[in-house]
Design a protein around this motif. Structure first.
Motif, PDB file in Angstrom:
ATOM      1  N   GLY A 106      18.537  10.405  59.984  1.00 32.32           N
ATOM      2  CA  GLY A 106      19.866   9.881  60.547  1.00 32.32           C
ATOM      3  C   GLY A 106      20.442  11.231  60.632  1.00 32.32           C
ATOM      4  N   GLY A 107      21.847  11.203  60.718  1.00 26.91           N
ATOM      5  CA  GLY A 107      23.107  11.894  61.136  1.00 26.91           C
ATOM      6  C   GLY A 107      24.212  11.295  60.598  1.00 26.91           C
ATOM      7  N   ARG A 108      25.660  12.953  61.741  1.00 29.30           N
ATOM      8  CA  ARG A 108      26.881  12.872  61.014  1.00 29.30           C
ATOM      9  C   ARG A 108      26.663  13.062  62.874  1.00 29.30           C
ATOM     10  N   ILE A 109      28.088  12.310  62.676  1.00 29.82           N
ATOM     11  CA  ILE A 109      29.458  12.459  63.850  1.00 29.82           C
ATOM     12  C   ILE A 109      30.397  13.120  63.199  1.00 29.82           C
ATOM     13  N   ALA A 110      31.051  13.607  64.228  1.00 33.30           N
ATOM     14  CA  ALA A 110      32.684  14.209  64.129  1.00 33.30           C
ATOM     15  C   ALA A 110      33.180  15.024  65.098  1.00 33.30           C
ATOM     16  N   VAL A 155      28.506  22.348  59.351  1.00 29.49           N
ATOM     17  CA  VAL A 155      27.155  22.255  60.654  1.00 29.49           C
ATOM     18  C   VAL A 155      25.969  23.105  58.903  1.00 29.49           C
ATOM     19  N   ALA A 156      26.650  24.085  57.970  1.00 27.66           N
ATOM     20  CA  ALA A 156      26.809  24.979  57.052  1.00 27.66           C
ATOM     21  C   ALA A 156      26.287  23.554  55.585  1.00 27.66           C
ATOM     22  N   GLY A 157      26.772  22.147  56.163  1.00 31.44           N
ATOM     23  CA  GLY A 157      26.896  22.012  54.381  1.00 31.44           C
ATOM     24  C   GLY A 157      25.654  20.549  55.371  1.00 31.44           C
ATOM     25  N   SER A 158      25.627  20.380  55.925  1.00 31.70           N
ATOM     26  CA  SER A 158      24.095  19.777  56.520  1.00 31.70           C
ATOM     27  C   SER A 158      23.181  20.323  56.256  1.00 31.70           C
ATOM     28  N   LEU A 159      22.811  21.507  56.706  1.00 28.19           N
ATOM     29  CA  LEU A 159      22.421  22.721  56.742  1.00 28.19           C
ATOM     30  C   LEU A 159      21.488  21.964  54.978  1.00 28.19           C
TER      31      LEU A 159
END
Length: 243
Positions: A139-143, A190-194
């Motif tokens: 899955g992923g995120r979009i911003a 990005v950092a939070g997703s990592l």
């Protein structure tokens, strides 16, 4: 047989010949969402046997490109997101809802390495997609991207400049504050997703960045790999299978 790749994004058209090793020399053509830059047709190949297209831009631009290629290419194929392809399995229950650019970037990431990977695209939108070591899309995120944040702020408050400024931890003027705030928001995501990916997978994924806005973020992302042609690399994988 001459084959070409076309990546029609929200701000640029990128095209390159399809080579046995992947992607040849890339030509980039700007557009404003409605029309391409002057002289754009002269930058396209004069003739080709086949054209493979990935498109996320508005339909009028796609029509303009297709009309030109129809006169020059014997065969035209439009890449589509698929539930499973080339070792990658998409998380979406309705795979067609995943943008084809994100799908192709995942194919390219998988072809580059079998490691878990966080794929980050920095274009009009900021997209993040997690691929595990088994090729499963988690899955992923979009911003909004930093550039789009700046444009949105400028549209609502014209006194705020839409561009300019440089990164500062604590800026002492408006342009720097805007650059630092918008880039900082992207960096934080990005950092939070990592960190979330490392917790989910039990291993910290490698980080791949692509898209026109990646350059601004790279200096502040340790161990990030710049992969500017990632979508075209994935389109090359798709095109080779489609031949």
């Amino acid at each position: 047989m001459s084959a070409w790749l076309f990546d029609l994004g929200n701000s640029r058209l990128k095209c390159a010949p399809l080579c046995e090793g992947g992607v040849g020399d890339i030509v980039a053509i700007d557009h404003d969402g409605n029309a391409f830059a002057a002289g754009w047709e002269e930058l396209l190949p004069g003739r080709c046997d086949s054209a493979s297209i990935a498109c996320v831009a508005a339909p009028p631009l796609a029509v303009q490109l297709l009309e030109v290629l129809a006169r020059r290419c014997s065969r035209i194929s439009m890449a589509r997101t698929q539930a499973a392809f080339d070792g990658v399995r998409i998380a979406y229950a309705q795979p067609q809802r995943l943008g084809v650019d994100r799908f192709l970037a995942l194919l390219a990431a998988r072809a580059r390495s079998l490691e878990a990977t966080l794929v980050v695209g920095v274009g009009t939108a900021l997209t993040l997609d997690l691929l595990d070591a088994d090729g499963r899309h988690r899955g992923g995120r979009i911003a909004p991207s930093p550039a789009l944040m700046r444009m949105a702020l400028h549209a609502r408050a014209p006194q705020l400049p839409a561009a300019g400024g440089r990164w500062r931890e604590f800026a002492d003027d408006t342009a720097d504050a805007l650059a630092s705030g918008c880039e900082g928001a992207a960096l934080g995501l990005v950092a939070g997703s990592l960190e979330a990916a490392a917790s989910l997978l039990g291993v910290r994924p490698r980080l791949l960045l692509h898209g026109g806005g990646a350059d601004a973020l790279l200096p502040r992302l340790d161990a990030a790999v710049h992969a500017p042609a990632l979508v075209l690399e994935g389109l090359a994988r798709w095109a080779h299978a489609d031949r």
